[in-house]
Design an enzyme around this catalytic site. Structure first.
Site, PDB file in Angstrom:
ATOM      1  N   HIS A 130      -7.319  -4.742  10.412  1.00 28.44           N
ATOM      2  CA  HIS A 130      -7.121  -4.503   8.972  1.00 28.44           C
ATOM      3  C   HIS A 130      -5.867  -5.224   8.472  1.00 28.44           C
ATOM      4  O   HIS A 130      -4.945  -5.506   9.226  1.00 28.44           O
ATOM      5  CB  HIS A 130      -7.087  -3.001   8.646  1.00 28.44           C
ATOM      6  N   ASP A 173       0.824  -1.211   0.000  1.00 27.32           N
ATOM      7  CA  ASP A 173       0.000   0.000   0.000  1.00 27.32           C
ATOM      8  C   ASP A 173       0.860   1.263   0.000  1.00 27.32           C
ATOM      9  O   ASP A 173       2.075   1.201   0.213  1.00 27.32           O
ATOM     10  CB  ASP A 173      -0.962  -0.005   1.205  1.00 27.32           C
ATOM     11  N   GLU A 195      -9.901  -1.988   5.634  1.00 33.80           N
ATOM     12  CA  GLU A 195     -10.389  -1.670   6.969  1.00 33.80           C
ATOM     13  C   GLU A 195     -11.705  -2.414   7.236  1.00 33.80           C
ATOM     14  O   GLU A 195     -12.437  -2.746   6.295  1.00 33.80           O
ATOM     15  CB  GLU A 195     -10.656  -0.160   7.067  1.00 33.80           C
ATOM     16  N   ASN A 221      -7.292  -2.918  14.671  1.00 34.65           N
ATOM     17  CA  ASN A 221      -8.703  -3.126  14.309  1.00 34.65           C
ATOM     18  C   ASN A 221      -8.885  -4.316  13.365  1.00 34.65           C
ATOM     19  O   ASN A 221      -9.983  -4.546  12.859  1.00 34.65           O
ATOM     20  CB  ASN A 221      -9.279  -1.847  13.686  1.00 34.65           C
TER      21      ASN A 221
HETATM   22  P1  PGA Z   1       2.286  -1.719  12.558  1.00 35.97           P
HETATM   23  O1  PGA Z   1       1.088  -1.666  11.515  1.00 35.97           O
HETATM   24  O2  PGA Z   1       3.230  -2.736  12.060  1.00 35.97           O
HETATM   25  O3  PGA Z   1       2.869  -0.316  12.521  1.00 35.97           O
HETATM   26  O4  PGA Z   1       1.692  -2.076  13.866  1.00 35.97           O
HETATM   27  C1  PGA Z   1       0.528  -2.847  11.099  1.00 35.97           C
HETATM   28  C2  PGA Z   1      -0.694  -2.560  10.290  1.00 35.97           C
HETATM   29  O5  PGA Z   1      -1.391  -1.574  10.585  1.00 35.97           O
HETATM   30  O6  PGA Z   1      -1.001  -3.332   9.372  1.00 35.97           O
END
Ligand code: PGA
Length: 243
Positions: free
Chosen positions: A138, A67, A143, A136
């Site tokens: 995702h 992304d 999301e 959450n």
């Molecule tokens: P993080 O993000 O590795 O910074 O915890 C993971 C994500 O949101 O997919």
């Protein structure tokens, strides 16, 4: 889903680095799907270290990042491209033409996303998709929602996601772009193998729901239950909610 529960973050990074090392040794032209975020920082450090020691060769590999923020150029220090340059691309022998990235400054999001899907197909599909998970649930910027988009698309970030990305923008949540380009749930599930890395207690609830809960777009990581080659590589804290 195969679940590996390891002692700590360092062990998670080592285990995933070993998987990537093995894949590239067996299949030098492997196609990798790569994440950004805090979780893979140690993984990329370990891959850089192994590359320095001559233990891993990226010269024939291809990469597709998961992304990118919509509206940020690659030169912006908070862009995911800048993160990847800093943590991996500048340090290993990936061929620049085999590094694929969504362009957050593209004229047309729809054309950019369709072109990305086509490029993945031309490369022969993803061999290994490495993912993090949001608090959450995702995966990428897919999301929690009443429905999900299968292919790469322009996604709206959940408030929780903008909060957790604020550190990239001097702590200013309002500066986090509201939208991003992201591989879709289908793009991820079409990868021949998937590894989801999670570390820290803040991920325990999402990991539990992804593993033990129903398959639902309201918990996007639960869709991984539908894939036959998924491994979760967790530290003890992230695995804290598992039965
Ligand atoms: P993080 O993000 O590795 O910074 O915890 C993971 C994500 O949101 O997919």
């Amino acid at each position: 889903m195969k679940v590996h529960i390891l002692k700590n973050e360092a062990a998670v990074a080592l285990a995933v680095a070993t998987r990537v090392t093995r894949l590239l040794a067996e299949r030098p032209s492997a196609v990798l799907g790569l994440p950004t975020g805090n979780t893979p920082v140690r993984l990329y450090a370990e891959l850089r270290r192994r590359h320095r020691l001559g233990k891993i060769d990226f010269s024939k590999a291809s990469t597709f990042n998961l992304d990118e923020f919509w509206g940020l150029p690659w030169t912006h220090p908070a862009s995911y491209r800048a993160f990847m340059e800093e943590h991996l691309f500048q340090h290993v022998n990936l061929a620049p033409r085999r590094i694929h990235f969504l362009n957050g400054m593209a004229k047309s999001a729809a054309a950019e996303c369709a072109g990305y899907e086509a490029a993945i197909q031309r490369a022969g599909g993803l061999d290994l998709m490495i993912l993090g998970i949001g608090t959450n649930g995702h995966i990428g910027f897919n999301e929690p929602a009443p429905s999900l988009t299968a292919d790469t698309h322009l996604a709206r970030l959940a408030p929780a996601t903008r909060r957790s990305n604020a550190y990239l923008f001097d702590g200013r949540q309002g500066a986090v772009p509201p939208t991003a380009l992201s591989m879709g749930a289908g793009t991820i599930l079409r990868s021949r193998a998937v590894i989801l890395m999670a570390t820290g207690a803040s991920k325990a609830g999402a990991v539990r729901a992804a593993v033990h809960g129903q398959v639902t777009s309201r918990m996007p990581a639960s869709l991984l239950q539908l894939h036959r080659d998924v491994e979760l590589v967790l530290d003890q804290a992230a695995a804290g909610g598992l039965r």
